[in-house]
Design a protein around this motif. Structure first.
Motif, PDB file in Angstrom:
ATOM      1  N   LYS A 114     -20.710  82.985   6.219  1.00  0.00           N
ATOM      2  CA  LYS A 114     -20.287  82.233   7.387  1.00  0.00           C
ATOM      3  C   LYS A 114     -20.630  80.756   7.192  1.00  0.00           C
ATOM      4  O   LYS A 114     -21.397  80.395   6.305  1.00  0.00           O
ATOM      5  CB  LYS A 114     -20.994  82.767   8.642  1.00  0.00           C
ATOM      6  N   HIS A 115     -20.045  79.937   8.043  1.00  0.00           N
ATOM      7  CA  HIS A 115     -20.408  78.524   8.052  1.00  0.00           C
ATOM      8  C   HIS A 115     -21.657  78.307   8.900  1.00  0.00           C
ATOM      9  O   HIS A 115     -21.880  78.984   9.904  1.00  0.00           O
ATOM     10  CB  HIS A 115     -19.272  77.675   8.636  1.00  0.00           C
ATOM     11  N   LEU A 116     -22.458  77.367   8.478  1.00  0.00           N
ATOM     12  CA  LEU A 116     -23.568  76.867   9.285  1.00  0.00           C
ATOM     13  C   LEU A 116     -23.347  75.381   9.530  1.00  0.00           C
ATOM     14  O   LEU A 116     -22.601  74.718   8.801  1.00  0.00           O
ATOM     15  CB  LEU A 116     -24.901  77.070   8.557  1.00  0.00           C
ATOM     16  N   LEU A 117     -24.028  74.882  10.545  1.00  0.00           N
ATOM     17  CA  LEU A 117     -23.990  73.454  10.811  1.00  0.00           C
ATOM     18  C   LEU A 117     -25.247  72.824  10.233  1.00  0.00           C
ATOM     19  O   LEU A 117     -26.368  73.208  10.579  1.00  0.00           O
ATOM     20  CB  LEU A 117     -23.932  73.201  12.324  1.00  0.00           C
ATOM     21  N   ALA A 118     -25.066  71.887   9.300  1.00  0.00           N
ATOM     22  CA  ALA A 118     -26.190  71.147   8.726  1.00  0.00           C
ATOM     23  C   ALA A 118     -26.419  69.898   9.570  1.00  0.00           C
ATOM     24  O   ALA A 118     -25.491  69.120   9.824  1.00  0.00           O
ATOM     25  CB  ALA A 118     -25.896  70.767   7.283  1.00  0.00           C
ATOM     26  N   LEU A 122     -28.564  68.243  18.701  1.00  0.00           N
ATOM     27  CA  LEU A 122     -28.051  69.605  18.582  1.00  0.00           C
ATOM     28  C   LEU A 122     -29.020  70.535  17.861  1.00  0.00           C
ATOM     29  O   LEU A 122     -28.897  71.760  17.947  1.00  0.00           O
ATOM     30  CB  LEU A 122     -26.702  69.595  17.848  1.00  0.00           C
ATOM     31  N   ALA A 123     -29.981  69.961  17.156  1.00  0.00           N
ATOM     32  CA  ALA A 123     -30.961  70.781  16.457  1.00  0.00           C
ATOM     33  C   ALA A 123     -31.883  71.509  17.421  1.00  0.00           C
ATOM     34  O   ALA A 123     -32.587  72.446  17.029  1.00  0.00           O
ATOM     35  CB  ALA A 123     -31.780  69.927  15.496  1.00  0.00           C
ATOM     36  N   GLN A 124     -31.877  71.108  18.688  1.00  0.00           N
ATOM     37  CA  GLN A 124     -32.715  71.766  19.684  1.00  0.00           C
ATOM     38  C   GLN A 124     -32.110  73.087  20.148  1.00  0.00           C
ATOM     39  O   GLN A 124     -32.783  73.891  20.794  1.00  0.00           O
ATOM     40  CB  GLN A 124     -32.906  70.840  20.902  1.00  0.00           C
ATOM     41  N   SER A 137     -28.022  77.983  18.754  1.00  0.00           N
ATOM     42  CA  SER A 137     -26.702  77.975  18.142  1.00  0.00           C
ATOM     43  C   SER A 137     -25.895  76.866  18.804  1.00  0.00           C
ATOM     44  O   SER A 137     -26.142  76.508  19.959  1.00  0.00           O
ATOM     45  CB  SER A 137     -25.998  79.324  18.289  1.00  0.00           C
ATOM     46  N   VAL A 138     -24.931  76.330  18.072  1.00  0.00           N
ATOM     47  CA  VAL A 138     -24.199  75.165  18.554  1.00  0.00           C
ATOM     48  C   VAL A 138     -22.748  75.553  18.835  1.00  0.00           C
ATOM     49  O   VAL A 138     -22.042  76.019  17.939  1.00  0.00           O
ATOM     50  CB  VAL A 138     -24.225  74.034  17.505  1.00  0.00           C
ATOM     51  N   PRO A 139     -22.294  75.400  20.097  1.00  0.00           N
ATOM     52  CA  PRO A 139     -20.882  75.660  20.391  1.00  0.00           C
ATOM     53  C   PRO A 139     -19.989  74.732  19.574  1.00  0.00           C
ATOM     54  O   PRO A 139     -20.293  73.554  19.389  1.00  0.00           O
ATOM     55  CB  PRO A 139     -20.769  75.362  21.897  1.00  0.00           C
ATOM     56  N   TYR A 173     -30.582  73.723   9.802  1.00  0.00           N
ATOM     57  CA  TYR A 173     -29.299  74.423   9.908  1.00  0.00           C
ATOM     58  C   TYR A 173     -29.256  75.230  11.201  1.00  0.00           C
ATOM     59  O   TYR A 173     -30.279  75.781  11.637  1.00  0.00           O
ATOM     60  CB  TYR A 173     -29.089  75.366   8.722  1.00  0.00           C
ATOM     61  N   ARG A 174     -28.082  75.298  11.801  1.00  0.00           N
ATOM     62  CA  ARG A 174     -27.889  76.077  13.016  1.00  0.00           C
ATOM     63  C   ARG A 174     -26.597  76.887  12.906  1.00  0.00           C
ATOM     64  O   ARG A 174     -25.590  76.409  12.369  1.00  0.00           O
ATOM     65  CB  ARG A 174     -27.814  75.169  14.239  1.00  0.00           C
ATOM     66  N   PRO A 175     -26.616  78.131  13.426  1.00  0.00           N
ATOM     67  CA  PRO A 175     -25.365  78.898  13.492  1.00  0.00           C
ATOM     68  C   PRO A 175     -24.395  78.254  14.473  1.00  0.00           C
ATOM     69  O   PRO A 175     -24.808  77.507  15.369  1.00  0.00           O
ATOM     70  CB  PRO A 175     -25.822  80.273  13.964  1.00  0.00           C
TER      71      PRO A 175
END
Length: 296
Positions: free
Chosen positions: A166-170, A177-179, A182-184, A258-260
């Motif tokens: 899957k993709h993650l957000l770096a 958003l790191a707080q 998961s990030v919409p 990283y966040r899903p």
């Protein structure tokens, strides 16, 4: 002259007794005598002095013996090499792989393969999907591990699945958003993005952009990075955020987290790809080794 005849000659030369040589070769004595006579006729020289009391080598036989041993040894080595190539335990193999394949289980699979196959020379090279396909089609590599999706035309090749990521957000670790756990996907609208080069993985790039636009996200691409290492460095420096394969998280970097992602993005299907009718036992062994390490 067949190599079997050389073995008959060598055995008689070592035993200097047709009976013992026949027993050692598991054949009857008359056929052995006939084979030795056939060798002498073929060469045009008498190789053994025969009498009722003893058998001895003639000067011609003495000259032939070391050459026959060398020929037979070479033939046995050739047979062993051919067998090992046939069963995939020796030979040369070149593999081009996309950076997302660089997971701990990929490394473990490569290490295990090298440990179990000392007779194999394995050449590894990180490549983009486009580069790997070009190298495969021009026979510069034997096997590729690439991002594969339905938009790609590889009807001239064969493939087999390896794993799906899957993709993650770096994000920079101090990014707001790191707080979030998961990030919409919608939260990424108009945020500064670091993107990979479209030419490297064109179908994947187009799919990602399609899904972003479908979610109402217009990424502000502020930087193009040709290397994954560059992407991570720029994200950690606060230049922007990036969508990366989940395998990227295994390479930790200070200042980066990283966040899903909560939303629809294309999955990253990594496949083994090879030219049609070119799959060898050695390639099959490598594929099996790598697949065996993928977490179930």
């Amino acid at each position: 002259m067949r190599f079997r005849k050389l073995k008959y000659f060598i055995t008689v030369a070592e035993e200097l007794h047709f009976g013992r040589a026949a027993a050692r070769l598991h054949i009857a004595q008359p056929p052995l005598s006939q084979q030795i006579k056939a060798i002498e006729d073929e060469i045009g020289a008498v190789l053994f002095e025969r009498s009722s009391q003893k058998v001895s080598l003639t000067p011609a036989g003495e000259a032939l013996l070391p050459q026959a041993r060398a020929l037979l040894q070479d033939w046995e080595k050739i047979q062993e090499q051919v067998r090992s190539i046939s069963n995939g335990t020796s030979g040369n193999l070149s593999l081009g792989f996309v950076w997302a394949a660089g997971t701990p289980h990929f490394s473990k699979g490569i290490a295990q393969f090298k440990q179990d196959n000392h007779g194999v020379t394995l050449n590894l090279e990180e490549m983009t999907t486009t580069h790997a396909l070009d190298a495969l089609r021009t026979e510069k590599i034997d096997l590729a591990m690439i991002f594969l999706n339905p938009l790609m035309d590889i009807t001239d090749l064969e493939h087999q699945g390896y794993e799906t990521q899957k993709h993650l957000l770096a994000l920079p670790e101090n990014h707001p958003l790191a707080q979030k756990e998961s990030v919409p996907l919608s939260d990424l609208h108009q945020l500064p993005f670091i993107s990979f080069v479209r030419q490297a993985h064109p179908s994947l790039y187009d799919q990602i952009m399609h899904h972003l636009h479908a979610a109402g996200v217009e990424p502000d691409i502020v930087q193009i990075a040709r290397l994954t290492q560059t992407t991570r460095t720029l994200v950690a420096a606060g230049v922007g955020i990036a969508l990366v394969p989940e395998s990227t998280q295994f390479d930790q970097r200070e200042g980066l987290t990283y966040r899903p992602i909560d939303g629809i993005l294309p999955e990253l299907d990594i496949h083994f790809v090879w030219r049609k009718n070119s799959l060898t036992p050695l390639m099959e062994r490598l594929i099996a080794h790598l697949q065996a390490q993928v977490p179930k």
